[in-house]
Design a protein around this motif. Structure first.
Motif, PDB file in Angstrom:
ATOM      1  N   GLU A  64       0.878  -1.534   0.088  1.00  0.00           N
ATOM      2  CA  GLU A  64      -0.519  -0.258   0.057  1.00  0.00           C
ATOM      3  C   GLU A  64       0.901   1.376  -0.177  1.00  0.00           C
ATOM      4  OE1 GLU A  64      -3.284   1.883   3.118  1.00  0.00           O
ATOM      5  OE2 GLU A  64      -2.152   0.402   3.501  1.00  0.00           O
ATOM      6  N   TRP A  65       1.897   1.448   0.812  1.00  0.00           N
ATOM      7  CA  TRP A  65       2.274   2.247   0.955  1.00  0.00           C
ATOM      8  C   TRP A  65       3.561   2.920  -0.510  1.00  0.00           C
ATOM      9  CZ3 TRP A  65       8.003   2.781   0.454  1.00  0.00           C
ATOM     10  CH2 TRP A  65       8.481   4.203   0.815  1.00  0.00           C
ATOM     11  N   ALA A  66       3.920   1.339  -1.198  1.00  0.00           N
ATOM     12  CA  ALA A  66       4.686   1.811  -2.566  1.00  0.00           C
ATOM     13  C   ALA A  66       3.894   2.128  -3.346  1.00  0.00           C
ATOM     14  CB  ALA A  66       4.985   0.541  -2.543  1.00  0.00           C
ATOM     15  N   GLY A  67       2.851   1.669  -3.968  1.00  0.00           N
ATOM     16  CA  GLY A  67       1.880   2.445  -4.540  1.00  0.00           C
ATOM     17  C   GLY A  67       1.188   3.958  -3.897  1.00  0.00           C
ATOM     18  N   ALA A  68       1.457   4.097  -3.607  1.00  0.00           N
ATOM     19  CA  ALA A  68       0.972   5.579  -2.565  1.00  0.00           C
ATOM     20  C   ALA A  68       2.200   6.399  -2.832  1.00  0.00           C
ATOM     21  CB  ALA A  68       0.332   6.052  -1.568  1.00  0.00           C
ATOM     22  N   ASN A  69       3.771   5.830  -2.701  1.00  0.00           N
ATOM     23  CA  ASN A  69       4.794   6.637  -3.161  1.00  0.00           C
ATOM     24  C   ASN A  69       4.755   6.177  -4.773  1.00  0.00           C
ATOM     25  OD1 ASN A  69       5.841   7.943  -1.183  1.00  0.00           O
ATOM     26  ND2 ASN A  69       4.724   6.018   0.283  1.00  0.00           N
ATOM     27  N   GLY A  70       4.048   6.125  -5.477  1.00  0.00           N
ATOM     28  CA  GLY A  70       4.055   5.672  -6.922  1.00  0.00           C
ATOM     29  C   GLY A  70       5.632   4.608  -7.417  1.00  0.00           C
ATOM     30  N   TYR A  71       5.242   3.343  -6.956  1.00  0.00           N
ATOM     31  CA  TYR A  71       6.350   2.791  -7.149  1.00  0.00           C
ATOM     32  C   TYR A  71       5.227   1.522  -8.107  1.00  0.00           C
ATOM     33  CZ  TYR A  71       9.768   4.219  -4.810  1.00  0.00           C
ATOM     34  OH  TYR A  71      10.681   4.882  -3.445  1.00  0.00           O
ATOM     35  N   GLU A  72       5.733   1.490  -9.224  1.00  0.00           N
ATOM     36  CA  GLU A  72       5.067   0.257 -10.060  1.00  0.00           C
ATOM     37  C   GLU A  72       4.627  -1.034  -9.994  1.00  0.00           C
ATOM     38  OE1 GLU A  72       5.464   1.457 -14.246  1.00  0.00           O
ATOM     39  OE2 GLU A  72       5.315   4.049 -13.342  1.00  0.00           O
ATOM     40  N   LYS A  73       6.029  -1.818  -9.074  1.00  0.00           N
ATOM     41  CA  LYS A  73       6.259  -3.040  -9.263  1.00  0.00           C
ATOM     42  C   LYS A  73       7.251  -3.224  -7.835  1.00  0.00           C
ATOM     43  CE  LYS A  73       9.248  -6.437 -11.932  1.00  0.00           C
ATOM     44  NZ  LYS A  73      10.370  -6.546 -13.408  1.00  0.00           N
ATOM     45  N   VAL A  74       7.113  -4.919  -6.783  1.00  0.00           N
ATOM     46  CA  VAL A  74       8.058  -4.667  -5.935  1.00  0.00           C
ATOM     47  C   VAL A  74       8.711  -6.001  -6.261  1.00  0.00           C
ATOM     48  CG1 VAL A  74       8.040  -4.870  -3.954  1.00  0.00           C
ATOM     49  CG2 VAL A  74       6.726  -3.244  -4.586  1.00  0.00           C
ATOM     50  N   TYR A  75       9.603  -6.151  -6.131  1.00  0.00           N
ATOM     51  CA  TYR A  75      10.617  -7.166  -6.109  1.00  0.00           C
ATOM     52  C   TYR A  75      11.167  -7.284  -5.260  1.00  0.00           C
ATOM     53  CZ  TYR A  75      14.676  -4.131  -6.876  1.00  0.00           C
ATOM     54  OH  TYR A  75      15.741  -3.345  -6.536  1.00  0.00           O
ATOM     55  N   GLN A  76      11.275  -9.012  -5.088  1.00  0.00           N
ATOM     56  CA  GLN A  76      12.491  -9.950  -4.157  1.00  0.00           C
ATOM     57  C   GLN A  76      13.023 -11.002  -4.714  1.00  0.00           C
ATOM     58  OE1 GLN A  76      11.435 -11.713   0.384  1.00  0.00           O
ATOM     59  NE2 GLN A  76       9.141 -10.353  -0.718  1.00  0.00           N
ATOM     60  N   SER A  77      14.082 -11.728  -3.917  1.00  0.00           N
ATOM     61  CA  SER A  77      14.433 -12.583  -4.083  1.00  0.00           C
ATOM     62  C   SER A  77      14.815 -13.303  -2.823  1.00  0.00           C
ATOM     63  CB  SER A  77      16.338 -12.634  -5.007  1.00  0.00           C
ATOM     64  OG  SER A  77      16.504 -11.902  -6.008  1.00  0.00           O
ATOM     65  N   VAL A  78      14.562 -14.857  -3.112  1.00  0.00           N
ATOM     66  CA  VAL A  78      14.975 -15.688  -2.264  1.00  0.00           C
ATOM     67  C   VAL A  78      15.620 -16.970  -2.602  1.00  0.00           C
ATOM     68  CG1 VAL A  78      12.676 -14.583  -0.983  1.00  0.00           C
ATOM     69  CG2 VAL A  78      12.563 -16.852  -2.119  1.00  0.00           C
ATOM     70  N   PRO A  79      16.457 -17.527  -1.844  1.00  0.00           N
ATOM     71  CA  PRO A  79      16.809 -18.936  -2.004  1.00  0.00           C
ATOM     72  C   PRO A  79      15.391 -20.520  -2.241  1.00  0.00           C
ATOM     73  CG  PRO A  79      17.869 -18.023  -0.114  1.00  0.00           C
ATOM     74  CD  PRO A  79      16.917 -17.326  -0.106  1.00  0.00           C
ATOM     75  N   SER A  80      16.204 -20.830  -3.134  1.00  0.00           N
ATOM     76  CA  SER A  80      14.656 -21.615  -3.153  1.00  0.00           C
ATOM     77  C   SER A  80      14.724 -22.280  -2.467  1.00  0.00           C
ATOM     78  CB  SER A  80      15.260 -22.814  -5.152  1.00  0.00           C
ATOM     79  OG  SER A  80      16.186 -23.487  -5.380  1.00  0.00           O
ATOM     80  N   THR A  81      15.864 -22.876  -1.589  1.00  0.00           N
ATOM     81  CA  THR A  81      15.345 -23.867  -0.341  1.00  0.00           C
ATOM     82  C   THR A  81      14.530 -23.601   0.721  1.00  0.00           C
ATOM     83  OG1 THR A  81      17.366 -23.069   0.341  1.00  0.00           O
ATOM     84  CG2 THR A  81      17.390 -25.201  -0.610  1.00  0.00           C
ATOM     85  N   ASN A  82      13.617 -21.468   0.177  1.00  0.00           N
ATOM     86  CA  ASN A  82      13.159 -20.806   1.535  1.00  0.00           C
ATOM     87  C   ASN A  82      11.388 -21.299   0.495  1.00  0.00           C
ATOM     88  OD1 ASN A  82      11.490 -19.489   3.280  1.00  0.00           O
ATOM     89  ND2 ASN A  82      13.228 -17.534   3.250  1.00  0.00           N
ATOM     90  N   GLU A  83      11.272 -22.455   0.500  1.00  0.00           N
ATOM     91  CA  GLU A  83       9.850 -22.940  -0.574  1.00  0.00           C
ATOM     92  C   GLU A  83       8.677 -22.468   0.491  1.00  0.00           C
ATOM     93  OE1 GLU A  83       9.596 -27.464   0.061  1.00  0.00           O
ATOM     94  OE2 GLU A  83      11.185 -27.190  -1.363  1.00  0.00           O
TER      95      GLU A  83
END
Length: 259
Positions: free
Chosen positions: A203-222
């Motif tokens: 919600e905060w990201a959208g209100a501040n004009g961000y269009e895309k949010v991303y992150q990366s995790v190890p494949s073992t963190n199912e």
């Protein structure tokens, strides 16, 4: 001050004052004035304008950068109470501790690097010409315990049990994206804390004009992958053998959601 607002100072001393306070998280007003060598009258004038314009706030003679990140929200799920609110400078050690516990339990490498960064940085929240950094926390009370449980009773307490963090570089070509990390201590999972944190961060990201949010995790963190997929995140790419964990090569799963 909204993070989406550009930093616009019409006086060099005003800019120097803001940057000094923002860089240090919180400083005494007199200490800042002496370090910056601004005359007392001019310093008070510039601080008053920075406070009026929403750049700084002052409490008990101490200055900190002001961030308009919304209100405190209280939740109760099956008798378990918790609060989600914008983080404050004094939450830094609690956030570092929570991130490191989750990283140990779930192998969350990006979050672990965030903990290292803020642990060595004087400021928890940042908004300058190079980067923006925002945190929201989930907290519970620290006194009594839930009936039949060792967990503290929830409410507007100060024990950080979860976080959501967003980081964005202030670069035109990346200004529409932000990186997110989110986590909840194992003993507080199962009550929707993580879902509420994730929703608050997006919600905060959208209100501040961000269009895309991303992150990366190890494949073992199912568990993390399933959690994000359950909230409409999609896998954009997989980097094979990107991590080496306990001697084993592990893929990196790169996930994102459009806002």
């Amino acid at each position: 001050m909204q993070f989406s607002e550009s930093l616009d100072f019409d006086h060099d001393d005003r800019k120097r004052i803001y940057e000094y306070v923002e860089r240090h998280g919180e400083v005494g007003a007199e200490e800042a004035r002496e370090r910056l060598r601004v005359d007392p009258g001019g310093f008070r004038h510039h601080v008053a304008i920075l406070k009026r314009d929403g750049y700084l706030e002052e409490r008990d003679g101490r200055l900190r950068a002001a961030f308009d990140a919304g209100a405190t929200e209280e939740y109760e799920v099956e008798g378990f109470e918790f609060v989600i609110r914008p983080a404050r400078q004094e939450d830094l050690s609690g956030i570092v501790g929570a991130i490191r516990r989750v990283a140990e339990e779930r192998t969350y490498i990006v979050a672990e690097s965030v903990a290292d960064e803020i642990d060595h940085d004087e400021a928890l929240l940042r908004h300058n010409e190079l980067e923006s950094r925002m945190f929201f926390v989930a907290t519970v009370g620290d006194g009594e315990t839930q009936a039949g449980s060792d967990r503290p009773v929830g409410g507007p307490g100060d024990d950080v049990v979860g976080w959501v963090h967003l980081h964005a570089p202030e670069l035109d070509k990346l200004a529409h994206t932000a990186e997110l990390t989110v986590g909840v201590l194992d003993e507080y999972q199962g009550h929707g804390v993580g879902s509420h944190l994730l929703a608050r961060g997006l919600e905060w990201a959208g209100a501040n004009g961000y269009e895309k949010v991303y992150q990366s995790v190890p494949s073992t963190n199912e568990d993390a992958i399933a959690f994000l997929e359950g909230h409409d995140w999609e896998t954009e790419a997989v980097r094979e053998d990107h991590y080496k964990i306990d001697g084993d090569y592990v893929d990196e799963v790169m996930m994102a959601v459009e806002l």
